[in-house]
Scaffold this motif. Structure first.
Motif, PDB file in Angstrom:
ATOM      1  N   ALA A 108      -7.330 -15.326   2.396  1.00  0.00           N
ATOM      2  CA  ALA A 108      -6.530 -15.395   1.171  1.00  0.00           C
ATOM      3  C   ALA A 108      -6.478 -14.043   0.485  1.00  0.00           C
ATOM      4  O   ALA A 108      -5.419 -13.615   0.001  1.00  0.00           O
ATOM      5  N   GLY A 109      -7.606 -13.347   0.440  1.00  0.00           N
ATOM      6  CA  GLY A 109      -7.625 -12.021  -0.178  1.00  0.00           C
ATOM      7  C   GLY A 109      -6.682 -11.057   0.524  1.00  0.00           C
ATOM      8  O   GLY A 109      -5.914 -10.331  -0.127  1.00  0.00           O
ATOM      9  N   GLY A 110      -6.696 -11.056   1.845  1.00  0.00           N
ATOM     10  CA  GLY A 110      -5.823 -10.159   2.591  1.00  0.00           C
ATOM     11  C   GLY A 110      -4.353 -10.480   2.408  1.00  0.00           C
ATOM     12  O   GLY A 110      -3.524  -9.577   2.192  1.00  0.00           O
ATOM     13  N   VAL A 111      -4.018 -11.769   2.484  1.00  0.00           N
ATOM     14  CA  VAL A 111      -2.614 -12.176   2.371  1.00  0.00           C
ATOM     15  C   VAL A 111      -2.080 -11.923   0.964  1.00  0.00           C
ATOM     16  O   VAL A 111      -0.980 -11.379   0.786  1.00  0.00           O
ATOM     17  N   ILE A 112      -2.855 -12.301  -0.042  1.00  0.00           N
ATOM     18  CA  ILE A 112      -2.409 -12.119  -1.427  1.00  0.00           C
ATOM     19  C   ILE A 112      -2.228 -10.641  -1.740  1.00  0.00           C
ATOM     20  O   ILE A 112      -1.242 -10.234  -2.366  1.00  0.00           O
ATOM     21  N   GLY A 113      -3.171  -9.821  -1.305  1.00  0.00           N
ATOM     22  CA  GLY A 113      -3.042  -8.385  -1.541  1.00  0.00           C
ATOM     23  C   GLY A 113      -1.794  -7.809  -0.905  1.00  0.00           C
ATOM     24  O   GLY A 113      -1.076  -7.007  -1.519  1.00  0.00           O
ATOM     25  N   LEU A 114      -1.494  -8.231   0.324  1.00  0.00           N
ATOM     26  CA  LEU A 114      -0.296  -7.743   1.024  1.00  0.00           C
ATOM     27  C   LEU A 114       0.978  -8.182   0.320  1.00  0.00           C
ATOM     28  O   LEU A 114       1.930  -7.401   0.177  1.00  0.00           O
ATOM     29  N   VAL A 115       0.995  -9.433  -0.137  1.00  0.00           N
ATOM     30  CA  VAL A 115       2.178  -9.950  -0.835  1.00  0.00           C
ATOM     31  C   VAL A 115       2.423  -9.173  -2.127  1.00  0.00           C
ATOM     32  O   VAL A 115       3.558  -8.771  -2.432  1.00  0.00           O
ATOM     33  N   VAL A 116       1.365  -8.948  -2.902  1.00  0.00           N
ATOM     34  CA  VAL A 116       1.517  -8.215  -4.170  1.00  0.00           C
ATOM     35  C   VAL A 116       1.981  -6.785  -3.898  1.00  0.00           C
ATOM     36  O   VAL A 116       2.856  -6.263  -4.609  1.00  0.00           O
ATOM     37  N   LYS A 117       1.417  -6.129  -2.887  1.00  0.00           N
ATOM     38  CA  LYS A 117       1.866  -4.779  -2.543  1.00  0.00           C
ATOM     39  C   LYS A 117       3.368  -4.765  -2.262  1.00  0.00           C
ATOM     40  O   LYS A 117       4.103  -3.877  -2.729  1.00  0.00           O
ATOM     41  N   THR A 118       3.823  -5.746  -1.481  1.00  0.00           N
ATOM     42  CA  THR A 118       5.229  -5.795  -1.092  1.00  0.00           C
ATOM     43  C   THR A 118       6.140  -6.046  -2.290  1.00  0.00           C
ATOM     44  O   THR A 118       7.232  -5.483  -2.382  1.00  0.00           O
ATOM     45  N   VAL A 119       5.678  -6.871  -3.221  1.00  0.00           N
ATOM     46  CA  VAL A 119       6.489  -7.189  -4.394  1.00  0.00           C
ATOM     47  C   VAL A 119       6.551  -6.007  -5.358  1.00  0.00           C
ATOM     48  O   VAL A 119       7.618  -5.657  -5.875  1.00  0.00           O
ATOM     49  N   VAL A 120       5.415  -5.373  -5.607  1.00  0.00           N
ATOM     50  CA  VAL A 120       5.349  -4.281  -6.589  1.00  0.00           C
ATOM     51  C   VAL A 120       5.996  -3.003  -6.044  1.00  0.00           C
ATOM     52  O   VAL A 120       6.692  -2.280  -6.776  1.00  0.00           O
ATOM     53  N   GLU A 121       5.751  -2.686  -4.775  1.00  0.00           N
ATOM     54  CA  GLU A 121       6.332  -1.503  -4.123  1.00  0.00           C
ATOM     55  C   GLU A 121       6.031  -0.202  -4.892  1.00  0.00           C
ATOM     56  O   GLU A 121       6.904   0.627  -5.122  1.00  0.00           O
TER      57      GLU A 121
END
Length: 255
Positions: free
Chosen positions: A120-133
Motif C-alpha cells: 500500500a505504501g508503494g502504490v499510494i506513493g506512486l499514485v500521489v507522485k503521478t498526480v502531483v507531477e
C-alpha cells in the motif's frame, strides 16, 4: 424463562457489539485525520507554491548542494547510504523476507499486515507522485540523478513504512533493555534517508517531509485495522512498545 433470558442476553451482546463497532469507526476516523491531515496540508502548500515553503526548499537545497560539491568523500558516503543501504528495493526485500518468515511461523495475519503495509505504501506513493507531477530540483553541477517526479519522496516513504513494519513485528523478540536502541536506530535511519535525498539534490525538503507523513498515515491506518482484528478475536490491546503481536515470542512453527 430460560429461552427469554437467552434471547435478552443475545440482544445485549449484539448491542454491545454495535457500540464497539461505532467506537472503532470513530477511532478509524480520528486515526485517519491525525495521520493524513498534515500530509494534505503540506500537499496544498506544495501545489499552491506557497512562498515561505518554497524559500525553505530552495535554501536547503542550495546550502547542502554546495557542501556536496566541495566534499566528494562526503557525497560518496551519502550516495552509498541512499543507493545501497537505504534504497527502497533493499528495504522492500527485507520486508518481503520478514513476511516469508512470518508465513513460516504461521503468523498469517501479521504476515498479511506486513505485506499490505509495504504494498500500500508503494502504490499510494506512486499514485500521489503521478498526480502531483512535481519536478525535482535543478542544480548546477548535480552530484546525483533520480528518475520520475519528486513529491513525495519514495525513499523517505519506503523507509518510514519499512522500519515501522520491522519494529512493530520484531519488537516482541527483542529484550526490553534493547528496545529503546531499536527505536533510536529506526528513527535515525528514517531521518537519515530524508537527509541524504535532500543533500544529494534529488528531492526538495518538503518532498521528504511529505514522504514521512504519508508513510506514517499508511502505517497508522493498517496498524489500527490490525488492532481491530485483535479486539474482535478477543485478544488484549498491545502497547506500541511491545509490537503489534506480543504473542509472537511464544509462537512456534507447526510441523
Amino acid at each position: 424463562m430460560a429461552v427469554r433470558a437467552a434471547v435478552l442476553h443475545l440482544r445485549d451482546r449484539r448491542r454491545a457489539a454495535d457500540r464497539r463497532f461505532g467506537v472503532r469507526l470513530l477511532g478509524a476516523a480520528v486515526v485517519a485525520a491525525v495521520a493524513a491531515v498534515p500530509f494534505a496540508l503540506l500537499l496544498i502548500l506544495v501545489e499552491g507554491r506557497w512562498t515561505p515553503l518554497r524559500r525553505v526548499d530552495v535554501s536547503a537545497a542550495e546550502r547542502l548542494h554546495r557542501t556536496a560539491v566541495t566534499h566528494p568523500a562526503w557525497t560518496r558516503t551519502l550516495r552509498f547510504l541512499s543507493d545501497w543501504v537505504w534504497d527502497p528495493a533493499v528495504l522492500r526485500t527485507i520486508v518481503a523476507l520478514l513476511t516469508v518468515w512470518l508465513l513460516y511461523r504461521r503468523a498469517w495475519r501479521l504476515a498479511a499486515w506486513s505485506a499490505v503495509t509495504a504494498v500500500a505504501g508503494g502504490v499510494i506513493g506512486l499514485v500521489v507522485k503521478t498526480v502531483v507531477e512535481r519536478a525535482r530540483p535543478s542544480l548546477e553541477d548535480p552530484v546525483a540523478h533520480a528518475p520520475g517526479f519528486s513529491f513525495p519522496s519514495g525513499h523517505a516513504m519506503t523507509a518510514t513504512t519499512s522500519f515501522a513494519v520491522l519494529l512493530l513485528v520484531l519488537l516482541p523478540l527483542v529484550p526490553r533493555a534493547w528496545r529503546p536502541l531499536c527505536w533510536c536506530v529506526a528513527v535515525a535511519s528514517v531521518l537519515g534517508v530524508g537527509f541524504t535525498r535532500v543533500a544529494l539534490g534529488v528531492h526538495w525538503f518538503s518532498d521528504v517531509v511529505g514522504g514521512w507523513l504519508l508513510g506514517l498515515a499508511v502505517v497508522a491506518l493498517t496498524a489500527w485495522a490490525f488492532e481491530a482484528w485483535r479486539a474482535d478475536a478477543g485478544r488484549a490491546r498491545a502497547e506500541v512498545t511491545e509490537g503489534l503481536e506480543p504473542e509472537l515470542v511464544d509462537a512456534r512453527p507447526e510441523p
